[in-house]
Design a protein around this motif. Structure first.
Motif, PDB file in Angstrom:
ATOM      1  N   GLY A 188      38.088  13.103   5.255  1.00 21.28           N
ATOM      2  CA  GLY A 188      38.732  11.803   5.058  1.00 21.28           C
ATOM      3  C   GLY A 188      38.389  11.233   3.695  1.00 21.28           C
ATOM      4  O   GLY A 188      38.633  11.843   2.657  1.00 21.28           O
ATOM      5  N   ALA A 189      37.771  10.077   3.692  1.00 17.54           N
ATOM      6  CA  ALA A 189      37.380   9.424   2.439  1.00 17.54           C
ATOM      7  C   ALA A 189      36.012   9.908   1.943  1.00 17.54           C
ATOM      8  O   ALA A 189      35.318   9.204   1.218  1.00 17.54           O
ATOM      9  CB  ALA A 189      37.357   7.911   2.626  1.00 17.54           C
ATOM     10  N   GLY A 190      35.626  11.124   2.356  1.00 15.53           N
ATOM     11  CA  GLY A 190      34.360  11.684   1.897  1.00 15.53           C
ATOM     12  C   GLY A 190      33.183  11.278   2.750  1.00 15.53           C
ATOM     13  O   GLY A 190      32.084  11.068   2.233  1.00 15.53           O
ATOM     14  N   LEU A 191      33.405  11.195   4.057  1.00 17.01           N
ATOM     15  CA  LEU A 191      32.355  10.736   4.977  1.00 17.01           C
ATOM     16  C   LEU A 191      32.110  11.780   6.050  1.00 17.01           C
ATOM     17  O   LEU A 191      33.054  12.188   6.730  1.00 17.01           O
ATOM     18  CB  LEU A 191      32.781   9.405   5.616  1.00 17.01           C
ATOM     19  N   PRO A 192      30.877  12.237   6.209  1.00 20.74           N
ATOM     20  CA  PRO A 192      29.663  11.771   5.532  1.00 20.74           C
ATOM     21  C   PRO A 192      29.343  12.487   4.216  1.00 20.74           C
ATOM     22  O   PRO A 192      28.317  12.225   3.599  1.00 20.74           O
ATOM     23  CB  PRO A 192      28.578  12.096   6.560  1.00 20.74           C
ATOM     24  N   GLY A 193      30.220  13.430   3.760  1.00 18.99           N
ATOM     25  CA  GLY A 193      29.863  14.293   2.654  1.00 18.99           C
ATOM     26  C   GLY A 193      29.425  13.585   1.385  1.00 18.99           C
ATOM     27  O   GLY A 193      28.417  13.953   0.766  1.00 18.99           O
ATOM     28  N   THR A 194      30.178  12.561   0.955  1.00 19.01           N
ATOM     29  CA  THR A 194      29.828  11.873  -0.287  1.00 19.01           C
ATOM     30  C   THR A 194      28.476  11.180  -0.167  1.00 19.01           C
ATOM     31  O   THR A 194      27.667  11.205  -1.114  1.00 19.01           O
ATOM     32  CB  THR A 194      30.915  10.844  -0.652  1.00 19.01           C
ATOM     33  N   ILE A 195      28.203  10.582   0.967  1.00 16.36           N
ATOM     34  CA  ILE A 195      26.919   9.899   1.167  1.00 16.36           C
ATOM     35  C   ILE A 195      25.789  10.919   1.134  1.00 16.36           C
ATOM     36  O   ILE A 195      24.726  10.679   0.523  1.00 16.36           O
ATOM     37  CB  ILE A 195      26.917   9.133   2.507  1.00 16.36           C
ATOM     38  N   ILE A 196      25.984  12.079   1.750  1.00 14.96           N
ATOM     39  CA  ILE A 196      24.978  13.140   1.708  1.00 14.96           C
ATOM     40  C   ILE A 196      24.746  13.594   0.268  1.00 14.96           C
ATOM     41  O   ILE A 196      23.609  13.790  -0.168  1.00 14.96           O
ATOM     42  CB  ILE A 196      25.404  14.326   2.594  1.00 14.96           C
ATOM     43  N   ALA A 197      25.829  13.752  -0.491  1.00 16.92           N
ATOM     44  CA  ALA A 197      25.710  14.197  -1.879  1.00 16.92           C
ATOM     45  C   ALA A 197      24.927  13.202  -2.727  1.00 16.92           C
ATOM     46  O   ALA A 197      24.148  13.592  -3.614  1.00 16.92           O
ATOM     47  CB  ALA A 197      27.096  14.425  -2.474  1.00 16.92           C
ATOM     48  N   ILE A 198      25.107  11.919  -2.459  1.00 17.63           N
ATOM     49  CA  ILE A 198      24.357  10.892  -3.196  1.00 17.63           C
ATOM     50  C   ILE A 198      22.872  10.959  -2.853  1.00 17.63           C
ATOM     51  O   ILE A 198      22.010  10.887  -3.740  1.00 17.63           O
ATOM     52  CB  ILE A 198      24.918   9.490  -2.888  1.00 17.63           C
ATOM     53  N   LEU A 199      22.571  11.106  -1.584  1.00 18.01           N
ATOM     54  CA  LEU A 199      21.174  11.052  -1.130  1.00 18.01           C
ATOM     55  C   LEU A 199      20.445  12.380  -1.308  1.00 18.01           C
ATOM     56  O   LEU A 199      19.208  12.399  -1.324  1.00 18.01           O
ATOM     57  CB  LEU A 199      21.119  10.625   0.337  1.00 18.01           C
ATOM     58  N   GLU A 200      21.189  13.480  -1.429  1.00 18.22           N
ATOM     59  CA  GLU A 200      20.575  14.812  -1.576  1.00 18.22           C
ATOM     60  C   GLU A 200      21.164  15.508  -2.810  1.00 18.22           C
ATOM     61  O   GLU A 200      21.990  16.407  -2.703  1.00 18.22           O
ATOM     62  CB  GLU A 200      20.830  15.658  -0.317  1.00 18.22           C
ATOM     63  N   PRO A 201      20.720  15.119  -4.003  1.00 13.46           N
ATOM     64  CA  PRO A 201      21.331  15.656  -5.229  1.00 13.46           C
ATOM     65  C   PRO A 201      21.110  17.152  -5.429  1.00 13.46           C
ATOM     66  O   PRO A 201      21.837  17.778  -6.208  1.00 13.46           O
ATOM     67  CB  PRO A 201      20.657  14.841  -6.343  1.00 13.46           C
ATOM     68  N   ASP A 202      20.137  17.740  -4.745  1.00 11.55           N
ATOM     69  CA  ASP A 202      19.882  19.174  -4.876  1.00 11.55           C
ATOM     70  C   ASP A 202      20.712  20.014  -3.905  1.00 11.55           C
ATOM     71  O   ASP A 202      20.666  21.245  -3.959  1.00 11.55           O
ATOM     72  CB  ASP A 202      18.396  19.482  -4.668  1.00 11.55           C
ATOM     73  N   TRP A 203      21.426  19.368  -2.995  1.00 13.16           N
ATOM     74  CA  TRP A 203      22.271  20.087  -2.056  1.00 13.16           C
ATOM     75  C   TRP A 203      23.667  20.243  -2.654  1.00 13.16           C
ATOM     76  O   TRP A 203      24.111  19.415  -3.451  1.00 13.16           O
ATOM     77  CB  TRP A 203      22.381  19.332  -0.732  1.00 13.16           C
ATOM     78  N   ARG A 204      24.357  21.285  -2.260  1.00  9.44           N
ATOM     79  CA  ARG A 204      25.752  21.487  -2.672  1.00  9.44           C
ATOM     80  C   ARG A 204      26.648  21.031  -1.524  1.00  9.44           C
ATOM     81  O   ARG A 204      26.547  21.557  -0.414  1.00  9.44           O
ATOM     82  CB  ARG A 204      25.995  22.959  -3.004  1.00  9.44           C
TER      83      ARG A 204
END
Length: 224
Positions: free
Chosen positions: A89-105
């Motif tokens: 959808g609008a990047g949920l939860p993926g975008t939030i995960i990407a912000i909080l876990e910068p070392d994850w892809r």
């Protein structure tokens, strides 16, 4: 969105998440962009930014510590954690995960082009080099071999397993975000031989008076 800073910090404290100033700013910037795009592109039915904060941002933040705990052995052994967010959808939860876990892809896949366009815009605006958006149907996507394949209100557990199971690495999980424990969906899944419920974690979302749970699925060893 600065008026939400205190609530965001309190929610992070409740969830035992430590936010840097840059992460806090990025989460609020995401919320601002979502509100702005939503006026034109109707990315979410929720219009009120305060409700967006709780039902989208806090809801997505609430699973991060669970994901960290599950992947700590991967990180300790030097493996990169990869997350595939299905029906993002609008990047949920993926975008939030990407912000909080910068070392994850993190890869967010959705069949609706305007939604993946928004995620690409967010990745650029926030400088999230670990986030990519994939405009595709999950069943048409090349196998991703992800540590965690997650979904939020995407499909039943059985359909989630059928459509997204091929994208899970051998030592990975399907992780479904749900409201109440979906007993009927679990019964339907149990009729299939290849996936099983490994565990169900209750999830508390700050400021939200509603049941939430995280359902972890593993592939049966006999089907590997």
């Amino acid at each position: 969105m600065k008026e939400f800073s205190g609530r965001l910090k309190q929610a992070a404290d409740t969830l035992q998440l430590t936010l840097s100033d840059a992460q806090q700013e990025a989460l609020l910037a995401y919320l601002s962009q979502l509100q702005r795009w939503n006026r034109t592109y109707n990315l979410t039915a929720i219009r009120d930014p305060s409700q967006m904060l709780v039902q989208h941002v806090f809801d997505s933040m609430s699973i991060v510590m669970r994901l960290r705990d599950a992947t700590k052995d991967h990180v300790a052994s030097g493996k990169q954690v990869s997350v595939l967010d299905v029906g993002s959808g609008a990047g949920l939860p993926g975008t939030i995960i990407a912000i909080l876990e910068p070392d994850w892809r993190v890869s967010c896949v959705d069949a609706v082009e305007k939604k993946t366009a928004f995620i690409r815009q967010i990745a650029g605006v926030l400088g999230l080099s670990n986030l990519q958006a994939l405009h595709n149907r999950i069943e048409m996507l090349q196998e991703m071999n992800a540590t965690i394949v997650t979904s939020r209100a995407f499909a039943s557990l059985a359909d989630f397993a059928d459509l997204a199971g091929k994208h899970v690495a051998q030592d990975g999980w399907l992780v479904a975000m749900k409201g109440r424990i979906p007993d009927d969906e679990i019964s339907e899944l149990q009729k299939k031989a290849d996936w099983r419920v490994e565990r169900i974690d209750p999830v508390v979302v700050p400021e939200l008076d509603a049941q939430r749970c995280l359902i972890w699925l593993k592939q049966d060893q006999g089907t590997l």
